[in-house]
Design a protein around this motif. Structure first.
Motif, PDB file in Angstrom:
ATOM      1  N   VAL A 170       0.853  -1.188   0.000  1.00 37.91           N
ATOM      2  CA  VAL A 170       0.000   0.000   0.000  1.00 37.91           C
ATOM      3  C   VAL A 170       0.883   1.229   0.000  1.00 37.91           C
ATOM      4  O   VAL A 170       1.649   1.468   0.947  1.00 37.91           O
ATOM      5  CB  VAL A 170      -0.935   0.019   1.229  1.00 37.91           C
ATOM      6  N   THR A 171       0.815   2.022  -1.069  1.00 40.22           N
ATOM      7  CA  THR A 171       1.537   3.299  -1.108  1.00 40.22           C
ATOM      8  C   THR A 171       0.622   4.393  -0.544  1.00 40.22           C
ATOM      9  O   THR A 171      -0.593   4.212  -0.434  1.00 40.22           O
ATOM     10  CB  THR A 171       1.975   3.649  -2.538  1.00 40.22           C
ATOM     11  N   GLY A 172       1.224   5.528  -0.173  1.00 34.62           N
ATOM     12  CA  GLY A 172       0.424   6.572   0.471  1.00 34.62           C
ATOM     13  C   GLY A 172      -0.213   6.047   1.745  1.00 34.62           C
ATOM     14  O   GLY A 172      -1.349   6.394   2.091  1.00 34.62           O
ATOM     15  N   ALA A 173       0.526   5.225   2.470  1.00 29.71           N
ATOM     16  CA  ALA A 173      -0.050   4.413   3.538  1.00 29.71           C
ATOM     17  C   ALA A 173      -0.443   5.193   4.786  1.00 29.71           C
ATOM     18  O   ALA A 173      -1.079   4.621   5.682  1.00 29.71           O
ATOM     19  CB  ALA A 173       0.926   3.304   3.922  1.00 29.71           C
ATOM     20  N   THR A 174      -0.068   6.457   4.883  1.00 33.85           N
ATOM     21  CA  THR A 174      -0.464   7.246   6.053  1.00 33.85           C
ATOM     22  C   THR A 174      -1.457   8.346   5.685  1.00 33.85           C
ATOM     23  O   THR A 174      -1.803   9.160   6.533  1.00 33.85           O
ATOM     24  CB  THR A 174       0.773   7.882   6.729  1.00 33.85           C
ATOM     25  N   GLY A 175      -1.918   8.368   4.441  1.00 37.30           N
ATOM     26  CA  GLY A 175      -2.838   9.401   3.988  1.00 37.30           C
ATOM     27  C   GLY A 175      -4.284   9.093   4.317  1.00 37.30           C
ATOM     28  O   GLY A 175      -4.612   8.075   4.950  1.00 37.30           O
ATOM     29  N   ASN A 176      -5.186   9.977   3.867  1.00 36.73           N
ATOM     30  CA  ASN A 176      -6.609   9.848   4.174  1.00 36.73           C
ATOM     31  C   ASN A 176      -7.171   8.509   3.732  1.00 36.73           C
ATOM     32  O   ASN A 176      -7.953   7.886   4.459  1.00 36.73           O
ATOM     33  CB  ASN A 176      -7.410  10.968   3.482  1.00 36.73           C
ATOM     34  N   VAL A 177      -6.806   8.062   2.530  1.00 40.81           N
ATOM     35  CA  VAL A 177      -7.322   6.808   2.001  1.00 40.81           C
ATOM     36  C   VAL A 177      -6.399   5.644   2.353  1.00 40.81           C
ATOM     37  O   VAL A 177      -6.840   4.604   2.855  1.00 40.81           O
ATOM     38  CB  VAL A 177      -7.519   6.885   0.475  1.00 40.81           C
ATOM     39  N   GLY A 178      -5.102   5.806   2.099  1.00 42.45           N
ATOM     40  CA  GLY A 178      -4.161   4.716   2.300  1.00 42.45           C
ATOM     41  C   GLY A 178      -4.145   4.175   3.708  1.00 42.45           C
ATOM     42  O   GLY A 178      -4.007   2.960   3.912  1.00 42.45           O
TER      43      GLY A 178
ATOM     44  N   ALA B 242       3.231  -1.502   4.259  1.00 41.01           N
ATOM     45  CA  ALA B 242       2.961  -0.080   4.072  1.00 41.01           C
ATOM     46  C   ALA B 242       4.206   0.627   3.554  1.00 41.01           C
ATOM     47  O   ALA B 242       5.312   0.417   4.065  1.00 41.01           O
ATOM     48  CB  ALA B 242       2.514   0.553   5.387  1.00 41.01           C
ATOM     49  N   PHE B 243       4.025   1.472   2.545  1.00 39.59           N
ATOM     50  CA  PHE B 243       5.112   2.253   1.948  1.00 39.59           C
ATOM     51  C   PHE B 243       4.821   3.717   2.229  1.00 39.59           C
ATOM     52  O   PHE B 243       3.775   4.242   1.832  1.00 39.59           O
ATOM     53  CB  PHE B 243       5.146   1.985   0.439  1.00 39.59           C
ATOM     54  N   ALA B 244       5.726   4.383   2.946  1.00 37.49           N
ATOM     55  CA  ALA B 244       5.435   5.745   3.390  1.00 37.49           C
ATOM     56  C   ALA B 244       6.712   6.538   3.592  1.00 37.49           C
ATOM     57  O   ALA B 244       7.765   5.984   3.916  1.00 37.49           O
ATOM     58  CB  ALA B 244       4.640   5.714   4.698  1.00 37.49           C
ATOM     59  N   ARG B 245       6.603   7.842   3.415  1.00 34.43           N
ATOM     60  CA  ARG B 245       7.735   8.723   3.710  1.00 34.43           C
ATOM     61  C   ARG B 245       8.028   8.747   5.196  1.00 34.43           C
ATOM     62  O   ARG B 245       9.179   8.901   5.607  1.00 34.43           O
ATOM     63  CB  ARG B 245       7.419  10.142   3.216  1.00 34.43           C
TER      64      ARG B 245
ATOM     65  N   GLU C 119       3.917  -4.097   8.865  1.00 32.97           N
ATOM     66  CA  GLU C 119       5.251  -3.916   8.298  1.00 32.97           C
ATOM     67  C   GLU C 119       5.288  -2.623   7.486  1.00 32.97           C
ATOM     68  O   GLU C 119       4.404  -2.373   6.668  1.00 32.97           O
ATOM     69  CB  GLU C 119       5.601  -5.092   7.391  1.00 32.97           C
ATOM     70  N   ALA C 120       6.308  -1.817   7.706  1.00 30.09           N
ATOM     71  CA  ALA C 120       6.405  -0.533   7.018  1.00 30.09           C
ATOM     72  C   ALA C 120       7.791  -0.367   6.408  1.00 30.09           C
ATOM     73  O   ALA C 120       8.795  -0.745   7.016  1.00 30.09           O
ATOM     74  CB  ALA C 120       6.116   0.613   7.976  1.00 30.09           C
ATOM     75  N   VAL C 121       7.820   0.202   5.203  1.00 26.28           N
ATOM     76  CA  VAL C 121       9.065   0.487   4.503  1.00 26.28           C
ATOM     77  C   VAL C 121       9.085   1.969   4.152  1.00 26.28           C
ATOM     78  O   VAL C 121       8.104   2.506   3.634  1.00 26.28           O
ATOM     79  CB  VAL C 121       9.196  -0.360   3.221  1.00 26.28           C
ATOM     80  N   GLN C 122      10.206   2.608   4.439  1.00 26.77           N
ATOM     81  CA  GLN C 122      10.325   4.031   4.122  1.00 26.77           C
ATOM     82  C   GLN C 122      10.650   4.204   2.646  1.00 26.77           C
ATOM     83  O   GLN C 122      11.457   3.477   2.067  1.00 26.77           O
ATOM     84  CB  GLN C 122      11.417   4.682   4.958  1.00 26.77           C
ATOM     85  N   GLY C 123      10.009   5.187   2.023  1.00 24.16           N
ATOM     86  CA  GLY C 123      10.292   5.465   0.628  1.00 24.16           C
ATOM     87  C   GLY C 123       9.416   6.572   0.102  1.00 24.16           C
ATOM     88  O   GLY C 123       8.533   7.097   0.792  1.00 24.16           O
ATOM     89  N   ASP C 124       9.678   6.940  -1.144  1.00 27.70           N
ATOM     90  CA  ASP C 124       8.986   8.042  -1.803  1.00 27.70           C
ATOM     91  C   ASP C 124       8.812   7.656  -3.263  1.00 27.70           C
ATOM     92  O   ASP C 124       9.788   7.349  -3.954  1.00 27.70           O
ATOM     93  CB  ASP C 124       9.829   9.317  -1.668  1.00 27.70           C
TER      94      ASP C 124
END
Length: 274
Positions: free
Chosen positions: A6-14, A30-33, A43-48
């Motif tokens: 899931v990209t944008g994993a901390t946004g309104n929808v993600g 989760a893929f998030a800045r 599980e979370a991975v940092q990225g942009d």
């Protein structure tokens, strides 16, 4: 089922896509800045996405991707889609519904084109107006008066939870390959009516005050700085006066339940307006 990214994993929808997948016991990454903002236990991975090389560690063992492209520029989008296609089999892309049409335009259409040509299996989600955009009125709601143009502009705003629920359904069930789903909330409300409903949800009388578009243009230019974008936004809002955004039954058809109402959204977000 293999891992879902899931990209944008901390946004309104993600963030809702992540939480709904996790609640269903599915293997989600989760893929998030700012991965520290991802809910605990996921599980979370940092990225942009605009730095596509950061996708590589996030794509390991991934079969499906929920893609939310950040911003309005398609710079590096081709490389990002290519990297996704090198690992995953399918992508669910959060696109947008163009007023008066069921096709995406602008940068959304460009990214849809990249995905179509990538060899990935794909599904496009094309929501109309987001209910969450009315959070921009929060300061004025607290003052009891919303001064804004086009009070009679009518839209069927959609709750972000419904967008996420449709995304999860599409990611976890068959029969959606090659589909583009136009999605809205269940009913059309004018902007003035939206303000009234928010006021009722927070227990405060809030009135609408019509603002001349030229006055709004100056305010928006100061806030956004992009004259073309401001003009486009004003034209879009104005168009909904004569040609309201009509409600679709997509959420009901796909999920087997009615879409969440704008009143439900306002109640869910009442604390944001207090």
């Amino acid at each position: 089922m293999s891992k879902i990214l899931v990209t944008g994993a901390t946004g309104n929808v993600g963030s809702h896509v992540v939480s709904q997948l996790a609640a269903a016991g599915l293997d989600v990454r989760a893929f998030a800045r700012r991965p520290e903002r991802v809910q605990a236990g996921v599980e979370a991975v940092q990225g942009d996405l605009t730095a596509p090389e950061t996708l590589e560690p996030a794509l390991k063992d991934v079969e499906s991707v929920f893609l939310l492209w950040p911003g309005f520029s398609t710079g590096n989008a081709a490389e990002a889609v290519e990297r996704i296609a090198g690992h995953a089999r399918r992508v669910v892309y959060l696109s947008a519904l163009v007023p008066g049409d069921e096709d995406a335009g602008g940068h959304y259409g460009e990214i849809e084109g990249l995905i179509r040509r990538s060899g990935l299996g794909w599904t496009f989600l094309r929501p109309g107006g987001f209910a969450a955009n009315t959070l921009g009125w929060a300061d004025q709601i607290r003052q009891g008066v919303v001064r804004w143009p086009y009070g009679q502009a009518s839209r069927a705003l959609i709750h972000e939870k419904d967008i996420a629920a449709v995304a999860v359904h599409v990611l976890t069930s068959a029969g959606h390959n090659g589909a583009a789903y136009a999605m809205t909330g269940p009913a059309e409300l004018t902007q003035a009516e939206q303000v009234r409903v928010i006021g009722e949800a927070v227990g405060r009388e809030v009135r609408w005050e019509e603002q001349p578009p030229e006055e709004a243009r100056e305010r928006l230019l100061a806030a956004w700085g992009d004259e073309a974008f401001v003009q486009s936004a004003l034209e879009a809002w104005g168009s909904f006066v004569e040609r309201p955004e009509r409600a679709t039954d997509t959420v009901r058809r796909l999920l087997g339940r009615p879409a969440l109402s704008f009143r439900q959204w306002a109640e869910d977000h009442a604390a944001d307006f207090r």
